[in-house]
Design an enzyme around this catalytic site. Sequence first.
Site, PDB file in Angstrom:
ATOM      1  N   ASP A  69       6.735  -1.151  -0.449  1.00  0.00           N
ATOM      2  CA  ASP A  69       5.296  -0.890  -0.354  1.00  0.00           C
ATOM      3  C   ASP A  69       4.552  -2.209  -0.555  1.00  0.00           C
ATOM      4  O   ASP A  69       4.665  -2.832  -1.609  1.00  0.00           O
ATOM      5  CB  ASP A  69       4.904   0.139  -1.426  1.00  0.00           C
ATOM      6  N   THR A 102      -0.482  -1.021   3.901  1.00  0.00           N
ATOM      7  CA  THR A 102      -0.714  -2.205   3.063  1.00  0.00           C
ATOM      8  C   THR A 102       0.132  -3.394   3.514  1.00  0.00           C
ATOM      9  O   THR A 102      -0.264  -4.535   3.336  1.00  0.00           O
ATOM     10  CB  THR A 102      -0.382  -1.887   1.592  1.00  0.00           C
ATOM     11  N   THR A 103       1.312  -3.120   4.105  1.00  0.00           N
ATOM     12  CA  THR A 103       2.157  -4.223   4.601  1.00  0.00           C
ATOM     13  C   THR A 103       1.585  -4.758   5.910  1.00  0.00           C
ATOM     14  O   THR A 103       1.454  -5.963   6.089  1.00  0.00           O
ATOM     15  CB  THR A 103       3.607  -3.715   4.817  1.00  0.00           C
ATOM     16  N   ASP A 400       1.351   7.610  -0.891  1.00  0.00           N
ATOM     17  CA  ASP A 400       0.961   7.213   0.464  1.00  0.00           C
ATOM     18  C   ASP A 400       0.781   8.434   1.367  1.00  0.00           C
ATOM     19  O   ASP A 400      -0.174   8.527   2.135  1.00  0.00           O
ATOM     20  CB  ASP A 400       2.019   6.269   1.079  1.00  0.00           C
TER      21      ASP A 400
END
Length: 535
Positions: A69, A102-103, A400
């Site tokens: 994550d 988020t990545t 998530d």
Amino acid sequence: MALAFDEYGRPFIIVRDQEQKTRLRGIDAQKAHISAGKAVARILRTSLGPKGMDKMLQSPDGDVTITNDGATILEQMDVDNQIAKLMVELSRSQDYEIGDGTTGVVVMAGALLEQAERLLERGVHPIRVAEGYEMASRISVEHLENIAQKFVFDATNIEPLVQTCMTTLSSKIVNRCKRPLAEIAVKAVVAVADLERRDVNLDLIKVEGKVGGKLEDTELINGIIVDKDMSHPQMPKQIRNAKIAILTCPFEPPKPKTKHKVDIDSVEKFQTLRLQEQKYFDDMVQKCKDVGATLVICQWGFDDEANHLLMHRNLPAVRWVGGVELELIAIATGGRIVPRFQELTAEKLGKAGLVREKSFGTTKERMLYIEECANSRAVTIFIRGGNKMMIEETKRSIHDALCVARNLIRNNSIVYGGGSAEIACSIAVEAAADRYPGVEQYAIRAFADALDSIPMALAENSGLQPIETLSAVKSQQIKENNSYFGIDCNDVGTNDMCKQNVFETLIGKQQQILLATQVVKMILKIDDIISPSDF
């Protein structure tokens, strides 16, 4: 640094202790920033997509975290460089706002910086690059609106929500049982969602974990789990149609606020004091019995005498329950939190169909389940797993999935995943570049190239030939005028993301592009760094 002189020819100081400060200016400063941003993006690049690798991070006190994550990796990394800290904040803001992607947002920002570096080397002014990026991001966001699809769902038909949550979970460690976990996440969100107002309060979903069992044992409980047990081992382990008194006052005699001491100089006085205390306890237990309570949940502890009395009066009790859990129990059971025994009335009791104590394995660990509540707006996801790290990672994955389901209830537009949305935006931005005269069109083209970096990273992480795969998919999209074609990461045999059911939320994708562009513009506008030199 040049000296400055006043009108009498005397030198004066502009920057104090300037010989002790290091200074980078102009193109050198921008290149230093870009290389710092790229370094952070490079770390996360291999974690992108369903075949992304995990990172293992060790904290200073020896705790180990294994995750892919993006927000968690960057939070745990001890970053020192100021520009790298901006990238960490970028990932965090995506996590707070959207919860997923988020990545991708950091990889996108790294690619934009890489393209900007090439333009700066050619002599393009950084402000013109920033303006070009701004125009291109607007084109991308509009194009995403055009290719997005709306899907209809309701409380009975939740399949579209489950499919989108499965896309999110497919890039996590838990992807082997993504279907049951996605169903659990969606059912939890639908249970607490206000579908008229299109709003979801995720605070009503409690995520608990317990080491032991296997991941498949994870379950959704329409009620609350408390990591406590009954205060006395002989109290009943199961209570049907429980009426619950939720107390924040301790089961003990009142203590004056002022300092005091009681002199006891005879046995009679001691007996009187003891009887007085016993009467206090008796009254407290009797008050709870009078209003009809069949279970007492208390925020504080109570001593053995009170415990013994409660047991004898057949009033089961739970002690040391945390404040947050008390609030959730009150919401779920429709009860009121009572701060003083004098205020306890029958209307303030919470109601639950079943309260039971469950023990796990051979460890004598027990938990309290409060189910079949009057108001099932508070639910618990109970995660089981082989070790602590697995449970922590599953919690992050479930978070998530919950965020994705919440975003879809707020805005039910989706785009297709697998890099197809980025490729479609890249084609649209490339086509629009020619309409802009001036140097900005170079920046707009560079933005289109940066968009290609996400599908390229997906192909690379899946063990495919990145350049060949990307160019084949791109030409297929242009030839068939179809924006659903993406990278076939799972080797299914078709790269039509519509058939593979790979969806992403529209607002998540738009947020990624806007946030990445914002941060890159900010980095490009810095042309001077004055920092204290290291001693």
